[in-house]
Every structure is written in C-alpha cells, then in structure tokens.
Design an enzyme around this catalytic site. Structure first.
Site, PDB file in Angstrom:
ATOM      1  N   ARG A 112       0.865  -1.190   0.000  1.00  0.00           N
ATOM      2  CA  ARG A 112       0.000   0.000   0.000  1.00  0.00           C
ATOM      3  C   ARG A 112       0.891   1.226   0.000  1.00  0.00           C
ATOM      4  NH1 ARG A 112      -2.388   4.289   0.070  1.00  0.00           N
ATOM      5  NH2 ARG A 112      -4.540   4.638   0.757  1.00  0.00           N
ATOM      6  N   GLU A 163     -11.465   5.111  -5.130  1.00  0.00           N
ATOM      7  CA  GLU A 163     -11.761   3.685  -5.160  1.00  0.00           C
ATOM      8  C   GLU A 163     -12.148   3.228  -6.574  1.00  0.00           C
ATOM      9  OE1 GLU A 163     -11.377   1.630  -2.756  1.00  0.00           O
ATOM     10  OE2 GLU A 163     -11.152   2.963  -1.035  1.00  0.00           O
ATOM     11  N   ARG A 180      -0.566  -5.352   4.884  1.00  0.00           N
ATOM     12  CA  ARG A 180       0.064  -4.854   3.663  1.00  0.00           C
ATOM     13  C   ARG A 180       1.313  -4.072   4.034  1.00  0.00           C
ATOM     14  NH1 ARG A 180      -4.980  -1.663   1.049  1.00  0.00           N
ATOM     15  NH2 ARG A 180      -4.745  -0.667   3.085  1.00  0.00           N
TER      16      ARG A 180
END
Length: 279
Positions: free
Chosen positions: A76, A84, A126
């Site tokens: 990330r 999104e 992540r």
C-alpha cells in the site's frame, strides 16, 4: 569469468562499507577495463551502481495505490490515496479507474524498490511504502503530481510530506485529474447529509468553538459538524485556539454518529486557512 568482470565484482564487494560510494570505470590503451572508487583517469566515467538496493517484480496492480509483488507481498503506497475502483465492498469513485490504468501502464512488467517509514505494515498486513521505479521515479509523488491522488498522511509516517504537499498544491492550481471533478470541489459544512457525507471530502466553514474530550480535541463548525484531532498527534499542530473564528477548509473522511458528522484530522496539512485556499 574474465579479468575485467572479476575486477568489477571485487570493487562492488567493497561498496557496502563505503557511504555514497561512486565507482569509476575506464579502459586503458590495451582495451582493458578498470574499476576504482577514486577518479584516477581523465577518461574515467562514473558507473551507475545502486548499492544495497533490492528491486521486486510487480505482479498485479489492484488500484491506484495498491500493488502485488511476484513474491506475494502486497504493498500500500504511503502518503497518498487514490479514488476507489469498483469492488465487492465499495462503489467506484470518480478518477479511480484513471489512477489504476496509469499505474498499470507505468509498472507493467517492471521492477520497483520499496522505502518504508516508521510503520511498516497496516492492519491488513500490507507493506506500507514509498515506491520507486528502476529509473528512480517516485511513484507516490508522481500520482499526486498528475492529479490522480490526494495527499494522505498517517503519523508517525511523515516522509516526503513537503514534496507531496507541494505537488498537490500545483496539481490543484492546474486542475489536473481529480481536481477538475465536481466530486472533489469544496462544500460548505451545512450541506452534509445522509446522502452525500461518504468518501473523501473538502469541508469549508468557520470554526465556532474548541471542545476537549478525554481522547480527542474538537474544532466545531457547529453542534452537529466538527473536526476531530487525536490528542496523541497534537504536537504536530499549531495552537488549535488559533483556528477559532477562522474560515477554513478541512480535508479527509467524514463519519456519522446519529445526527453528528465528524471529519478526522491527522496532520495540519489537512487544514487550510481560507486565504490559502485555491480558487
């Protein structure tokens, strides 16, 4: 292995012990290659060598700020947020597909290196990182420059804040990418309602009061709309009383609890005084 390759290997083996080492290469009259960490010949050139850097092949681009490496590591991007894309748990946001497509084109069949900050993983396991291509392009920063991402600061991860903030300022001025979309225009705090409060917002208005609680400090537009600052991050902010009576723009995600709306502020970059706002 021939002699000049052996010489290069020997020089590179010594480089980790040298800070900001440069390797010089030259060829003598007999055509023999030489390597040294000192400039010894007029015809010597600096050999580009990245000491101690590891690059990873990109397997997949999930969206504009999340990728999968071939080693299975999900990354990330730090300091930025892109709109999104459509998924099982969220609707597509304006600009999301553009950011994903741009990142796919940049990183397809490429390798990247990762630069982490204080926190190296998020709650989804992540890796949190600034991502760089082999030609030294800072991908996080370029997303902001192109108007494909907003600056998204999560203390204590504060690397590259100044560069990211400046890039965002310039992208806004040029109305690049998302900054040309109505969905990213400022809106008065009075306009928040059940239908429009979700997603990343730019909320404007005058701060009427400062209110303290055990865990948070609140800058209040009104009794029903406020800005929330965690006391753990107060040291990052100037004196909050200085915002009272001022017209500001606040940026971030709004949450709703009963009939009250709250926007969380994590860093002073999320607050802009009206006279600094872009038209």
């Amino acid at each position: 292995m021939n002699k000049y390759k052996v010489s290069l290997v020997c020089v590179l083996a010594l480089l980790p012990a040298v800070v900001a080492a440069e390797v010089y290469q030259w060829i003598d009259a007999q055509g023999k290659h030489h390597y040294s960490d000192r400039h010894q010949q007029d015809n010597a050139r600096i050999l580009a060598v990245d000491v101690g850097l590891t690059y990873y092949a990109v397997e997949k681009v999930y969206d504009g700020d999340t990728i999968l490496l071939k080693n299975g590591q999900k990354v990330r991007f730090l300091g930025v947020n892109t709109p999104e894309v459509a998924g099982r748990h969220n609707d597509a946001e304006q600009g999301g597909e553009e950011a994903k497509a741009w990142l796919q084109q940049l990183l397809q069949h490429k390798k990247v290196r990762l630069e982490v900050d204080v926190e190296q993983q998020d709650k989804y396991q992540r890796t949190l990182a600034h991502v760089f291509t082999e030609d030294k392009q800072h991908v996080n920063l370029e997303l902001v420059r192109q108007g494909l991402a907003t600056v998204n600061i999560y203390p204590p991860n504060l690397k590259y804040i100044e560069a990211l903030s400046m890039a965002q300022h310039l992208a806004e001025q040029e109305r690049l990418g998302i900054w040309a979309y109505p969905d990213y225009a400022p809106q008065a705090f009075q306009s928040l309602n059940n239908k429009n409060y979700k997603g990343w917002k730019r909320i404007t208005g005058q701060i009427q009061a400062l209110k303290g609680a055990k865990k948070y400090i609140y800058l209040q537009f009104s009794d029903s709309v406020s800005l929330r600052i965690d006391r753990k991050t107060l040291d990052l902010f100037p004196t909050l009383q200085g915002y009272v009576g001022k017209n500001i723009e606040a940026r971030g995600w709004v949450s709703k609890n009963k009939d009250r709306y709250v926007l969380n502020l994590r860093h002073p970059a999320d607050l802009i005084l009206k006279h600094d706002q872009l038209e």
